[in-house]
Scaffold this motif. Structure first.
Motif, PDB file in Angstrom:
ATOM      1  N   SER A   1      -3.665  -1.473  -8.269  1.00 46.28           N
ATOM      2  CA  SER A   1      -3.247  -0.974  -6.961  1.00 46.28           C
ATOM      3  C   SER A   1      -4.035   0.306  -6.682  1.00 46.28           C
ATOM      4  CB  SER A   1      -1.740  -0.710  -6.947  1.00 46.28           C
ATOM      5  OG  SER A   1      -1.372   0.153  -8.005  1.00 46.28           O
ATOM      6  N   PRO A   2      -4.217   0.668  -5.406  1.00 48.83           N
ATOM      7  CA  PRO A   2      -4.995   1.864  -5.074  1.00 48.83           C
ATOM      8  C   PRO A   2      -4.430   3.113  -5.747  1.00 48.83           C
ATOM      9  CG  PRO A   2      -4.531   0.595  -3.108  1.00 48.83           C
ATOM     10  CD  PRO A   2      -3.729  -0.021  -4.223  1.00 48.83           C
TER      11      PRO A   2
ATOM     12  N   ALA B   1      -0.379   4.910  -1.833  1.00 45.23           N
ATOM     13  CA  ALA B   1       0.014   5.442  -0.526  1.00 45.23           C
ATOM     14  C   ALA B   1       1.012   4.506   0.157  1.00 45.23           C
ATOM     15  CB  ALA B   1      -1.217   5.607   0.353  1.00 45.23           C
ATOM     16  N   PRO B   2       1.843   5.043   1.053  1.00 45.18           N
ATOM     17  CA  PRO B   2       2.697   4.160   1.848  1.00 45.18           C
ATOM     18  C   PRO B   2       1.854   3.361   2.835  1.00 45.18           C
ATOM     19  CG  PRO B   2       2.949   6.457   2.541  1.00 45.18           C
ATOM     20  CD  PRO B   2       2.042   6.450   1.343  1.00 45.18           C
ATOM     21  N   ASN B   3       2.432   2.302   3.359  1.00 38.83           N
ATOM     22  CA  ASN B   3       1.763   1.436   4.344  1.00 38.83           C
ATOM     23  C   ASN B   3       0.419   0.924   3.848  1.00 38.83           C
ATOM     24  OD1 ASN B   3       3.778   1.579   6.362  1.00 38.83           O
ATOM     25  ND2 ASN B   3       3.044   3.608   6.918  1.00 38.83           N
TER      26      ASN B   3
ATOM     27  N   LYS C   1      10.264  -4.641   0.315  1.00 43.69           N
ATOM     28  CA  LYS C   1       9.643  -3.349   0.607  1.00 43.69           C
ATOM     29  C   LYS C   1       8.266  -3.292  -0.061  1.00 43.69           C
ATOM     30  CE  LYS C   1      13.963  -0.960   1.437  1.00 43.69           C
ATOM     31  NZ  LYS C   1      13.880   0.047   2.473  1.00 43.69           N
ATOM     32  N   ASP C   2       8.176  -2.836  -1.286  1.00 44.43           N
ATOM     33  CA  ASP C   2       6.907  -2.815  -2.018  1.00 44.43           C
ATOM     34  C   ASP C   2       6.893  -4.005  -2.974  1.00 44.43           C
ATOM     35  OD1 ASP C   2       6.788  -0.426  -0.696  1.00 44.43           O
ATOM     36  OD2 ASP C   2       6.602   0.821  -2.491  1.00 44.43           O
ATOM     37  N   TYR C   3       5.790  -4.770  -2.956  1.00 47.96           N
ATOM     38  CA  TYR C   3       5.744  -5.958  -3.803  1.00 47.96           C
ATOM     39  C   TYR C   3       4.314  -6.423  -4.022  1.00 47.96           C
ATOM     40  CZ  TYR C   3       5.157  -8.271   0.731  1.00 47.96           C
ATOM     41  OH  TYR C   3       4.713  -8.640   1.975  1.00 47.96           O
TER      42      TYR C   3
ATOM     43  N   ASN D   1       1.615  -5.073  -1.183  1.00 45.59           N
ATOM     44  CA  ASN D   1       2.108  -4.489   0.055  1.00 45.59           C
ATOM     45  C   ASN D   1       3.062  -3.342  -0.257  1.00 45.59           C
ATOM     46  OD1 ASN D   1       2.513  -4.867   3.111  1.00 45.59           O
ATOM     47  ND2 ASN D   1       4.585  -4.717   2.323  1.00 45.59           N
ATOM     48  N   SER D   2       2.901  -2.222   0.435  1.00 50.70           N
ATOM     49  CA  SER D   2       3.886  -1.142   0.360  1.00 50.70           C
ATOM     50  C   SER D   2       4.307  -0.787   1.776  1.00 50.70           C
ATOM     51  CB  SER D   2       3.322   0.083  -0.369  1.00 50.70           C
ATOM     52  OG  SER D   2       2.379   0.771   0.422  1.00 50.70           O
ATOM     53  N   ASP D   3       5.587  -0.479   1.928  1.00 52.11           N
ATOM     54  CA  ASP D   3       6.095  -0.121   3.251  1.00 52.11           C
ATOM     55  C   ASP D   3       5.932   1.388   3.489  1.00 52.11           C
ATOM     56  OD1 ASP D   3       8.093   1.099   1.780  1.00 52.11           O
ATOM     57  OD2 ASP D   3       9.730  -0.056   2.650  1.00 52.11           O
ATOM     58  N   ALA D   4       6.597   1.904   4.497  1.00 51.01           N
ATOM     59  CA  ALA D   4       6.404   3.300   4.902  1.00 51.01           C
ATOM     60  C   ALA D   4       7.275   4.284   4.119  1.00 51.01           C
ATOM     61  CB  ALA D   4       6.685   3.447   6.398  1.00 51.01           C
TER      62      ALA D   4
END
Length: 122
Positions: free
Chosen positions: A20-21, A28-30, A67-69, A99-102
């Protein structure tokens, strides 16, 4: 200065590592990443996560992963599982989505993909 994080892309060859980044630091979010893995024809793909930290406050014990997955083969993985996920494909390709949410973020994941003969599954 703007720092662009490598996120997603085409992965090919017998084996490789992707994360992941910003791993092992917080992502980071989003964030949305998509990796398309392709190994030699006639082989299958196995992805093994060596670190997996995608917990969300209030989501620690849920299976929803909304949410994050990480999503592979239409199945979502999240949280901090006691054993890191191992996912295999029936073909020589696999798509991995992160994917990560805000909201809350975590440290993310490190994963290794490798080629295997589908007859060696178990």
């Amino acid at each position: 200065m703007f720092l662009e994080l490598k996120c997603g892309g085409q992965l090919s060859g017998e084996t490789g590592i992707f994360t992941s980044p910003n791993f092992p630091n917080y992502y980071a979010p989003n964030t949305f990443c998509e990796w398309n893995i392709q190994v030699p024809a006639g082989k299958s793909v196995k992805v093994k996560f060596s670190n997996f930290l995608l917990s969300e406050l209030g989501q620690e014990n849920t299976k929803d992963c909304n949410k994050d997955y990480v999503e592979i083969n239409n199945k979502r993985y999240c949280g901090e599982p006691t054993s890191s996920p191992v996912v295999t494909s029936d073909t020589n390709t696999m798509k991995v989505v992160f994917n990560s949410d805000a909201s809350y973020v975590d440290r993310g994941f490190s994963a290794r993909y490798e080629t295997f003969e589908s007859t060696d599954r178990k």
